[in-house]
Design a protein around this motif. Structure first.
Motif, short mmCIF file in Angstrom:
data_model
loop_
_atom_site.label_atom_id
_atom_site.label_comp_id
_atom_site.label_asym_id
_atom_site.label_seq_id
_atom_site.Cartn_x
_atom_site.Cartn_y
_atom_site.Cartn_z
N ALA A 108 0.86 -1.18 0.00
CA ALA A 108 0.00 0.00 0.00
C ALA A 108 0.90 1.24 0.00
O ALA A 108 1.93 1.27 0.67
CB ALA A 108 -0.91 -0.01 1.23
N GLY A 109 0.51 2.23 -0.79
CA GLY A 109 1.30 3.45 -0.93
C GLY A 109 2.26 3.43 -2.11
O GLY A 109 2.81 4.44 -2.50
N THR A 110 2.45 2.25 -2.71
CA THR A 110 3.34 2.08 -3.86
C THR A 110 2.63 2.55 -5.13
O THR A 110 1.44 2.33 -5.30
CB THR A 110 3.71 0.59 -4.04
OG1 THR A 110 4.30 0.12 -2.84
CG2 THR A 110 4.66 0.38 -5.20
N GLU A 111 3.38 3.19 -6.02
CA GLU A 111 2.86 3.55 -7.34
C GLU A 111 3.11 2.38 -8.28
O GLU A 111 4.21 1.82 -8.30
CB GLU A 111 3.57 4.80 -7.89
CG GLU A 111 3.25 6.08 -7.14
CD GLU A 111 1.84 6.58 -7.38
OE1 GLU A 111 1.32 6.42 -8.51
OE2 GLU A 111 1.25 7.14 -6.44
N VAL A 112 2.08 2.00 -9.03
CA VAL A 112 2.22 0.94 -10.04
C VAL A 112 1.91 1.53 -11.41
O VAL A 112 1.17 2.51 -11.52
CB VAL A 112 1.30 -0.27 -9.75
CG1 VAL A 112 1.75 -1.01 -8.49
CG2 VAL A 112 -0.16 0.14 -9.63
N THR A 113 2.49 0.93 -12.44
CA THR A 113 2.31 1.39 -13.80
C THR A 113 1.73 0.28 -14.65
O THR A 113 2.21 -0.86 -14.60
CB THR A 113 3.67 1.83 -14.40
OG1 THR A 113 4.22 2.85 -13.55
CG2 THR A 113 3.52 2.38 -15.81
N SER A 114 0.72 0.62 -15.41
CA SER A 114 0.06 -0.36 -16.27
C SER A 114 1.06 -1.07 -17.16
O SER A 114 1.91 -0.44 -17.80
CB SER A 114 -0.99 0.36 -17.13
OG SER A 114 -1.62 -0.55 -17.99
N GLY A 115 0.98 -2.41 -17.18
CA GLY A 115 1.85 -3.21 -18.03
C GLY A 115 3.20 -3.54 -17.44
O GLY A 115 3.98 -4.28 -18.03
N GLN A 116 3.50 -3.00 -16.25
CA GLN A 116 4.80 -3.22 -15.62
C GLN A 116 4.69 -4.24 -14.49
O GLN A 116 3.67 -4.30 -13.78
CB GLN A 116 5.35 -1.91 -15.06
CG GLN A 116 5.62 -0.86 -16.11
CD GLN A 116 6.64 -1.31 -17.12
OE1 GLN A 116 7.74 -1.75 -16.76
NE2 GLN A 116 6.29 -1.24 -18.39
N PRO A 117 5.76 -5.04 -14.27
CA PRO A 117 5.75 -5.99 -13.16
C PRO A 117 5.64 -5.24 -11.82
O PRO A 117 6.24 -4.18 -11.66
CB PRO A 117 7.10 -6.69 -13.26
CG PRO A 117 7.59 -6.43 -14.64
CD PRO A 117 6.98 -5.13 -15.05
N CYS A 118 4.87 -5.82 -10.89
CA CYS A 118 4.71 -5.17 -9.59
C CYS A 118 4.74 -6.18 -8.44
O CYS A 118 4.52 -5.82 -7.30
CB CYS A 118 3.43 -4.34 -9.56
SG CYS A 118 1.92 -5.31 -9.77
N GLY A 119 5.00 -7.43 -8.75
CA GLY A 119 5.05 -8.47 -7.72
C GLY A 119 5.26 -9.83 -8.36
O GLY A 119 5.58 -9.92 -9.56
N GLU A 120 5.09 -10.86 -7.54
CA GLU A 120 5.27 -12.24 -8.02
C GLU A 120 4.25 -13.17 -7.40
O GLU A 120 3.77 -12.93 -6.29
CB GLU A 120 6.67 -12.76 -7.65
CG GLU A 120 7.81 -12.07 -8.35
CD GLU A 120 9.15 -12.64 -7.96
OE1 GLU A 120 10.09 -12.48 -8.75
OE2 GLU A 120 9.28 -13.23 -6.86
N ILE A 121 3.97 -14.23 -8.12
CA ILE A 121 3.15 -15.31 -7.61
C ILE A 121 3.96 -16.59 -7.74
O ILE A 121 4.46 -16.90 -8.82
CB ILE A 121 1.82 -15.44 -8.38
CG1 ILE A 121 0.99 -14.17 -8.20
CG2 ILE A 121 1.05 -16.66 -7.93
CD1 ILE A 121 -0.34 -14.20 -8.91
#
Length: 126
Positions: free
Chosen positions: A46-59
């Motif tokens: 929470a509080g992180t900026e994410v960008t469409s189409g960019q990696p933001c984590g892992e499963i």
């Protein structure tokens, strides 16, 4: 395999639902089934900026580790903390209790696939 018609989809197998400027993001039933038993999720904080189409984590599953891509641009406002102790919820309820994170979006999401387009995409990947 279920593909709810009210959601938008990405070619990377995420789904998104936007309500009142906040997008709920998860992975599709196709992705959950392809991954196998999910054992760990690393979602953006929470509080992180994410960008469409960019990696933001892992499963992580018993089979592999896959990148998680954000289907929208904006600030993460909530993370599904229940997945820390029960990541397998994604396998059993990917469109409900298995949601991953919520983002206050910057503008309307673009480039999302309809349920019909996503179904067509996944039919070629079986």
């Amino acid at each position: 395999m279920s593909v709810p018609t009210e959601l938008g989809y990405t070619a990377e197998h995420e789904w998104v639902s936007v309500e009142d400027g906040v997008a709920t993001v998860g992975v599709t039933a196709f992705a959950a089934e392809s991954l196998g038993d999910i054992v760990y999720v690393e979602a953006p904080q929470a509080g992180t900026e994410v960008t469409s189409g960019q990696p933001c984590g892992e499963i992580e599953s018993t089979k592999s580790v896959s990148d998680l891509y954000s289907p929208v641009t904006g600030e993460v406002v909530e993370v599904n903390e229940a997945l820390e102790s029960a990541p397998e919820t994604i396998n059993s309820d990917p469109y409900g209790l298995g949601w991953l994170f919520r983002v206050r979006v910057s503008g309307e999401p673009s480039g999302l696939l309809s349920a019909q387009e996503y179904t067509k995409l996944t039919e070629g990947e079986d």
